[in-house]
Design a protein around this motif. Structure first.
Motif, PDB file in Angstrom:
ATOM      1  N   UNK A   6       0.835  -1.210   0.000  1.00  0.00           N
ATOM      2  CA  UNK A   6       0.000   0.000   0.000  1.00  0.00           C
ATOM      3  C   UNK A   6       0.863   1.251   0.000  1.00  0.00           C
ATOM      4  N   UNK A   7       1.914   1.261   0.812  1.00  0.00           N
ATOM      5  CA  UNK A   7       2.817   2.412   0.860  1.00  0.00           C
ATOM      6  C   UNK A   7       3.495   2.605  -0.489  1.00  0.00           C
ATOM      7  N   UNK A   8       3.968   1.511  -1.095  1.00  0.00           N
ATOM      8  CA  UNK A   8       4.615   1.596  -2.409  1.00  0.00           C
ATOM      9  C   UNK A   8       3.652   2.121  -3.471  1.00  0.00           C
ATOM     10  N   UNK A   9       2.411   1.681  -3.401  1.00  0.00           N
ATOM     11  CA  UNK A   9       1.417   2.128  -4.375  1.00  0.00           C
ATOM     12  C   UNK A   9       1.112   3.623  -4.220  1.00  0.00           C
ATOM     13  N   UNK A  10       1.022   4.080  -3.005  1.00  0.00           N
ATOM     14  CA  UNK A  10       0.669   5.479  -2.741  1.00  0.00           C
ATOM     15  C   UNK A  10       1.863   6.425  -2.806  1.00  0.00           C
ATOM     16  N   UNK A  11       3.075   5.887  -2.885  1.00  0.00           N
ATOM     17  CA  UNK A  11       4.285   6.711  -2.913  1.00  0.00           C
ATOM     18  C   UNK A  11       4.314   7.641  -4.123  1.00  0.00           C
ATOM     19  N   UNK A  12       3.810   7.176  -5.249  1.00  0.00           N
ATOM     20  CA  UNK A  12       3.766   8.013  -6.446  1.00  0.00           C
ATOM     21  C   UNK A  12       2.886   9.243  -6.285  1.00  0.00           C
ATOM     22  N   UNK A  13       1.944   9.194  -5.359  1.00  0.00           N
ATOM     23  CA  UNK A  13       1.044  10.325  -5.134  1.00  0.00           C
ATOM     24  C   UNK A  13       1.717  11.548  -4.535  1.00  0.00           C
ATOM     25  N   UNK A  14       2.922  11.376  -4.010  1.00  0.00           N
ATOM     26  CA  UNK A  14       3.623  12.528  -3.438  1.00  0.00           C
ATOM     27  C   UNK A  14       4.505  13.224  -4.473  1.00  0.00           C
ATOM     28  N   UNK A  15       4.519  12.714  -5.700  1.00  0.00           N
ATOM     29  CA  UNK A  15       5.362  13.286  -6.755  1.00  0.00           C
ATOM     30  C   UNK A  15       5.105  14.778  -7.003  1.00  0.00           C
ATOM     31  N   UNK A  16       3.852  15.256  -7.045  1.00  0.00           N
ATOM     32  CA  UNK A  16       3.653  16.688  -7.281  1.00  0.00           C
ATOM     33  C   UNK A  16       4.290  17.571  -6.199  1.00  0.00           C
ATOM     34  N   UNK A  17       4.183  17.165  -4.946  1.00  0.00           N
ATOM     35  CA  UNK A  17       4.802  17.952  -3.866  1.00  0.00           C
ATOM     36  C   UNK A  17       6.321  17.885  -3.962  1.00  0.00           C
ATOM     37  N   UNK A  18       6.848  16.706  -4.269  1.00  0.00           N
ATOM     38  CA  UNK A  18       8.296  16.588  -4.443  1.00  0.00           C
ATOM     39  C   UNK A  18       8.779  17.434  -5.618  1.00  0.00           C
ATOM     40  N   UNK A  19       8.000  17.473  -6.689  1.00  0.00           N
ATOM     41  CA  UNK A  19       8.364  18.280  -7.861  1.00  0.00           C
ATOM     42  C   UNK A  19       8.387  19.768  -7.508  1.00  0.00           C
ATOM     43  N   UNK A  20       7.414  20.228  -6.754  1.00  0.00           N
ATOM     44  CA  UNK A  20       7.378  21.633  -6.333  1.00  0.00           C
ATOM     45  C   UNK A  20       8.626  21.965  -5.516  1.00  0.00           C
ATOM     46  N   UNK A 103      18.761  26.944   1.864  1.00  0.00           N
ATOM     47  CA  UNK A 103      17.634  26.909   0.924  1.00  0.00           C
ATOM     48  C   UNK A 103      16.719  25.731   1.235  1.00  0.00           C
ATOM     49  N   UNK A 104      17.302  24.561   1.476  1.00  0.00           N
ATOM     50  CA  UNK A 104      16.498  23.372   1.776  1.00  0.00           C
ATOM     51  C   UNK A 104      15.703  23.568   3.065  1.00  0.00           C
ATOM     52  N   UNK A 105      16.350  24.111   4.092  1.00  0.00           N
ATOM     53  CA  UNK A 105      15.655  24.343   5.362  1.00  0.00           C
ATOM     54  C   UNK A 105      14.478  25.296   5.171  1.00  0.00           C
ATOM     55  N   UNK A 106      14.712  26.388   4.465  1.00  0.00           N
ATOM     56  CA  UNK A 106      13.661  27.381   4.231  1.00  0.00           C
ATOM     57  C   UNK A 106      12.506  26.781   3.438  1.00  0.00           C
ATOM     58  N   UNK A 107      12.814  26.034   2.398  1.00  0.00           N
ATOM     59  CA  UNK A 107      11.761  25.483   1.548  1.00  0.00           C
ATOM     60  C   UNK A 107      10.952  24.385   2.237  1.00  0.00           C
ATOM     61  N   UNK A 108      11.618  23.559   3.024  1.00  0.00           N
ATOM     62  CA  UNK A 108      10.886  22.502   3.726  1.00  0.00           C
ATOM     63  C   UNK A 108       9.876  23.084   4.707  1.00  0.00           C
ATOM     64  N   UNK A 109      10.270  24.145   5.385  1.00  0.00           N
ATOM     65  CA  UNK A 109       9.374  24.746   6.374  1.00  0.00           C
ATOM     66  C   UNK A 109       8.375  25.688   5.719  1.00  0.00           C
ATOM     67  N   UNK A 110       8.860  26.581   4.864  1.00  0.00           N
ATOM     68  CA  UNK A 110       8.001  27.632   4.318  1.00  0.00           C
ATOM     69  C   UNK A 110       7.167  27.198   3.127  1.00  0.00           C
ATOM     70  N   UNK A 111       7.747  26.439   2.229  1.00  0.00           N
ATOM     71  CA  UNK A 111       7.015  26.032   1.034  1.00  0.00           C
ATOM     72  C   UNK A 111       6.235  24.735   1.250  1.00  0.00           C
ATOM     73  N   UNK A 112       6.880  23.763   1.875  1.00  0.00           N
ATOM     74  CA  UNK A 112       6.252  22.460   2.066  1.00  0.00           C
ATOM     75  C   UNK A 112       5.433  22.376   3.348  1.00  0.00           C
ATOM     76  N   UNK A 113       5.574  23.339   4.243  1.00  0.00           N
ATOM     77  CA  UNK A 113       4.764  23.371   5.449  1.00  0.00           C
ATOM     78  C   UNK A 113       5.137  22.346   6.496  1.00  0.00           C
ATOM     79  N   UNK A 114       6.349  21.847   6.455  1.00  0.00           N
ATOM     80  CA  UNK A 114       6.779  20.869   7.454  1.00  0.00           C
ATOM     81  C   UNK A 114       7.059  21.560   8.774  1.00  0.00           C
ATOM     82  N   UNK A 115       6.850  20.840   9.841  1.00  0.00           N
ATOM     83  CA  UNK A 115       7.224  21.331  11.159  1.00  0.00           C
ATOM     84  C   UNK A 115       8.735  21.275  11.308  1.00  0.00           C
ATOM     85  N   UNK A 116       9.230  21.904  12.346  1.00  0.00           N
ATOM     86  CA  UNK A 116      10.681  21.960  12.558  1.00  0.00           C
ATOM     87  C   UNK A 116      11.279  20.573  12.761  1.00  0.00           C
TER      88      UNK A 116
END
Length: 166
Positions: A6-20, A103-116
């Motif tokens: 199930x995880x492998x099948x749904x992994x492709x669904x995160x491609x748009x966020x990874x692309x952004x 850049x990675x730190x800023x984008x993960x928090x600000x663009x992707x909305x991840x917590x610290x």
């Protein structure tokens, strides 16, 4: 269907966020490179799950591993990448001026909305180091003409699509 399947099948669904994230991380280096990074990250995580090197508890954990794989791969591939052209918006030029770690730190928090905690885990650093990188990145973007919003005037900052997570 098992949990791993199930995880492998749904992994492709995160491609748009990874692309952004990848396109912003590449900061004008080109869509081809960023798409290659996304494909490589998804293949890496999928192969590690199949080989039982990685046993994510859920899709969220697999997602964090994909972001980590993409970021690590970008660190190796972006050393010779092209710079943004004059047609790119100021935010892209500002991002390109940042170190890859900041850049990675800023984008993960600000663009992707991840917590610290999640962003620190993706980058393989402590939370305090992540906060220092965020402060450096935000300060540098302010220097290149992308200041934060003026609270009193209610004006929006130039990079309104980057948000600050408290």
């Amino acid at each position: 269907m098992g949990k791993k399947a199930e995880i492998l099948e749904r992994l492709g669904g995160i491609a748009p966020a990874l692309r952004r994230y990848s396109r912003a991380l590449c900061a004008g280096a080109g869509h081809t490179l960023s798409d290659e990074l996304v494909q490589s990250a998804l293949q890496n995580v999928g192969a590690r799950i199949r080989a039982r090197e990685l046993r994510p508890a859920d899709l969220q954990e697999a997602r964090l591993e994909a972001y980590a794989a993409l970021t690590a791969s970008a660190g190796k591939r972006l050393t010779d990448a092209s710079r943004p052209t004059p047609r790119h918006p100021p935010i892209v030029h500002g991002l390109a001026e940042l170190s890859l770690d900041d850049r990675a730190a800023l984008l993960l928090v600000s663009l992707e909305g991840m917590g610290y905690e999640a962003a620190a885990r993706v980058l393989g650093i402590r939370r305090e180091a992540l906060l220092a990188q965020l402060m450096r990145a935000r300060a540098k973007l302010g220097v290149v003409g992308l200041p934060p919003a003026d609270a009193e005037s209610g004006a929006r900052r130039a990079a309104s699509h980057l948000r600050i997570v408290k």
